[in-house]
Design a protein around this motif. Structure first.
Motif, PDB file in Angstrom:
ATOM      1  N   LEU A 247      97.579  55.095  68.348  1.00 43.24           N
ATOM      2  CA  LEU A 247      98.611  54.103  68.054  1.00 43.24           C
ATOM      3  C   LEU A 247      99.482  54.482  66.858  1.00 43.24           C
ATOM      4  N   PRO A 248      98.917  54.894  65.706  1.00 43.59           N
ATOM      5  CA  PRO A 248      99.780  55.265  64.575  1.00 43.59           C
ATOM      6  C   PRO A 248     100.746  56.388  64.922  1.00 43.59           C
ATOM      7  N   ALA A 249     100.293  57.380  65.681  1.00 45.06           N
ATOM      8  CA  ALA A 249     101.173  58.485  66.052  1.00 45.06           C
ATOM      9  C   ALA A 249     102.303  57.983  66.943  1.00 45.06           C
ATOM     10  N   PHE A 250     101.977  57.143  67.906  1.00 43.38           N
ATOM     11  CA  PHE A 250     103.003  56.588  68.791  1.00 43.38           C
ATOM     12  C   PHE A 250     104.042  55.812  67.997  1.00 43.38           C
ATOM     13  N   GLN A 251     103.595  54.943  67.119  1.00 42.05           N
ATOM     14  CA  GLN A 251     104.524  54.127  66.339  1.00 42.05           C
ATOM     15  C   GLN A 251     105.365  54.977  65.404  1.00 42.05           C
TER      16      GLN A 251
ATOM     17  N   VAL B 170     103.035  46.163  66.867  1.00 40.90           N
ATOM     18  CA  VAL B 170     101.835  45.532  66.310  1.00 40.90           C
ATOM     19  C   VAL B 170     101.471  46.158  64.964  1.00 40.90           C
ATOM     20  N   ASN B 171     101.349  45.276  63.960  1.00 36.21           N
ATOM     21  CA  ASN B 171     100.977  45.684  62.599  1.00 36.21           C
ATOM     22  C   ASN B 171     101.914  46.743  62.016  1.00 36.21           C
ATOM     23  N   ASN B 172     103.177  46.724  62.420  1.00 38.64           N
ATOM     24  CA  ASN B 172     104.144  47.699  61.913  1.00 38.64           C
ATOM     25  C   ASN B 172     105.444  46.977  61.570  1.00 38.64           C
ATOM     26  N   THR B 173     105.637  46.704  60.296  1.00 39.95           N
ATOM     27  CA  THR B 173     106.789  45.919  59.848  1.00 39.95           C
ATOM     28  C   THR B 173     108.111  46.601  60.170  1.00 39.95           C
ATOM     29  N   ASP B 174     108.195  47.899  59.946  1.00 41.61           N
ATOM     30  CA  ASP B 174     109.445  48.620  60.212  1.00 41.61           C
ATOM     31  C   ASP B 174     109.849  48.514  61.679  1.00 41.61           C
ATOM     32  N   ASN B 175     108.893  48.668  62.571  1.00 41.78           N
ATOM     33  CA  ASN B 175     109.206  48.585  63.995  1.00 41.78           C
ATOM     34  C   ASN B 175     109.499  47.158  64.438  1.00 41.78           C
ATOM     35  N   GLN B 176     108.899  46.188  63.761  1.00 41.00           N
ATOM     36  CA  GLN B 176     109.216  44.790  64.052  1.00 41.00           C
ATOM     37  C   GLN B 176     110.684  44.493  63.746  1.00 41.00           C
ATOM     38  N   ILE B 177     111.189  45.111  62.702  1.00 41.35           N
ATOM     39  CA  ILE B 177     112.599  44.919  62.352  1.00 41.35           C
ATOM     40  C   ILE B 177     113.505  45.484  63.433  1.00 41.35           C
ATOM     41  N   ILE B 178     113.110  46.587  64.028  1.00 34.71           N
ATOM     42  CA  ILE B 178     113.934  47.247  65.054  1.00 34.71           C
ATOM     43  C   ILE B 178     114.147  46.335  66.254  1.00 34.71           C
ATOM     44  N   VAL B 179     113.120  45.591  66.674  1.00 27.97           N
ATOM     45  CA  VAL B 179     113.258  44.770  67.881  1.00 27.97           C
ATOM     46  C   VAL B 179     114.029  43.481  67.633  1.00 27.97           C
TER      47      VAL B 179
ATOM     48  N   ALA C 148     105.068  41.148  67.726  1.00 31.63           N
ATOM     49  CA  ALA C 148     106.406  41.317  67.152  1.00 31.63           C
ATOM     50  C   ALA C 148     106.640  40.430  65.936  1.00 31.63           C
ATOM     51  N   CYS C 149     105.879  39.346  65.794  1.00 29.98           N
ATOM     52  CA  CYS C 149     106.151  38.433  64.671  1.00 29.98           C
ATOM     53  C   CYS C 149     104.984  38.291  63.712  1.00 29.98           C
ATOM     54  N   TYR C 150     103.865  38.945  63.983  1.00 25.83           N
ATOM     55  CA  TYR C 150     102.696  38.811  63.124  1.00 25.83           C
ATOM     56  C   TYR C 150     103.016  39.319  61.708  1.00 25.83           C
ATOM     57  N   ASN C 151     102.806  38.442  60.725  1.00 28.81           N
ATOM     58  CA  ASN C 151     103.091  38.765  59.316  1.00 28.81           C
ATOM     59  C   ASN C 151     104.549  39.127  59.078  1.00 28.81           C
ATOM     60  N   ASN C 152     105.449  38.594  59.886  1.00 37.21           N
ATOM     61  CA  ASN C 152     106.881  38.859  59.735  1.00 37.21           C
ATOM     62  C   ASN C 152     107.638  37.536  59.815  1.00 37.21           C
TER      63      ASN C 152
END
Length: 396
Positions: A233-237, A281-290, A326-330
């Protein structure tokens, strides 16, 4: 029956699958340049997309699928218990089988098959609606990548927890997928869906419709992305969230969501939804992208899916984990969700699964070490909700 016979034949008769895998890059040797850095994959001879190479890729993908199907399927509990009992009595054979699978994956990596496929993917610079041979090649090549990721996970012995930090990969598959930016599949998919290249994603505009061949290429590509996300998962993200690729990914997802809103294509839509979940999931930077870009954004489009995805339990289990991811901790994404839908639905969804956590614990313990076969709606929920989301019931 085919899978059981194929696995027994592979193990007992020692079928030389390595020769088949080796033949593919040999077939491509004349048509695909060796110097990947110099050519960026854009000078592959079109003959590489002819029937022989495509047929070899298809055969290899089918063999991988047969091998994968030999591993227990967590959705069939009676079959699972029976196979687990057999495994306990034949642990040495299972270890030997897993070792051979790892050798096969390592061989595929070391002979340069992944690098050759990367050159082929990068050579695709536009739509393939009018090129069925190229489309078929792309479908089978991505199906092979999907299968090899599943196989690698299946023999790794890891648990279903996608946040497990133990990610030792002696085959070298993860490393080569990272080095090639997912074998250039994201670049290929962008060029297939849009008139243009990935270098300027801001100029992209979705087509009114796509041919069936193009849709199948998209489905297989997303299955590959999702299987790699399960593997690492970390590599994919990190790869998909990188500058440039993240914009292309957002355009691809947005376009496919728009397409699915105009046409009935449940298989494609579910792969898109699941991919967004893994991406955020658990990635703030990627949550911003969507939640950024042209309106409606990817996050808004997910909230605007048909009513059935908010009422049918089967479809809820597909959509809601990705919305939560997409919204967890965001707080900003959470606000968008509150504006687009009732978050009471999401809170109820989390609470329902929290109440049945004991049953899910038992299921997960039974599934530990199994392969991610056909990432179904239920397994998707167990991997996300059980490991992350109901640990904080007050997020809404």
């Amino acid at each position: 029956m085919l899978s059981r016979y194929s696995v027994n034949y592979f193990y007992n008769k020692r079928v030389d699958l390595l020769s088949l895998s080796e033949f593919i890059p040999k077939e491509n040797k004349v048509n695909v340049p060796d110097d990947h850095n110099a050519t960026s994959g854009r000078s592959a001879n079109k003959q590489v997309f002819e029937g022989l190479t495509t047929g070899l890729l298809r055969i290899t993908a089918v063999i991988f699928r047969c091998l994968i199907s030999s591993f227990p399927d967590g959705n069939n509990h009676s079959t699972t218990l029976k196979i687990i009992q057999e495994v306990k009595s034949k642990s040495s054979q299972v270890e030997a089988f897993n070792s051979r699978i790892q050798d096969l994956i390592s061989y595929v990596v070391n002979i340069g098959l992944i690098d050759k496929l990367c050159c082929c993917f990068l050579s695709v610079q536009g739509p393939v609606d009018e090129n069925p041979k190229i489309a078929t090649f792309l479908q089978n090549a991505t199906a092979l990548l999907h299968g090899i990721c599943q196989l690698c996970f299946a023999v790794s012995g890891r648990s279903w927890n996608i946040f497990d930090s133990t990610r030792q990969d002696p085959t070298g598959l993860t490393a080569v997928l990272q080095a090639t930016d997912l074998v250039g599949v994201l670049h290929m998919l962008y060029c297939v869906l849009f008139h243009g290249t990935i270098s300027d994603p801001n100029t992209a505009s979705p087509k009114d419709s796509y041919a069936e061949n193009t849709i199948q290429v998209a489905i297989q590509s997303l299955r590959f992305f999702n299987s790699f996300a399960v593997l690492d998962l970390p590599a994919f993200q990190s790869i998909v969230g990188a500058e440039g690729l993240s914009l292309a990914f957002r355009h691809i997802i947005s376009s496919l969501l728009w397409y699915c809103s105009q046409h009935t294509c449940e298989g494609l839509l579910h792969e898109v939804i699941i991919c967004v979940g893994y991406f955020t999931v658990n990635n703030t930077d990627n949550q911003i992208i969507v939640q950024s870009g042209r309106h409606p954004t990817v996050l808004q489009k997910l909230c605007q899916l048909p009513f059935q995805y908010f009422s049918d339990p089967r479809l809820i289990k597909v959509l809601f984990p990705s919305l939560i991811a997409a919204c967890y901790n965001n707080p900003q994404n959470k606000l968008i969700l509150e504006q687009e839908m009732s978050c009471v639905l999401l809170a109820t969804f989390i609470q329902d699964f929290a109440q049945s956590s004991g049953q899910m614990d038992n299921l997960l313990s039974q599934q530990r070490g199994m392969s991610p076969l056909n990432v179904t709606e239920y397994n998707w929920v167990t991997k996300y909700v059980h490991t992350v989301f109901f640990c904080d019931l007050d997020i809404f």
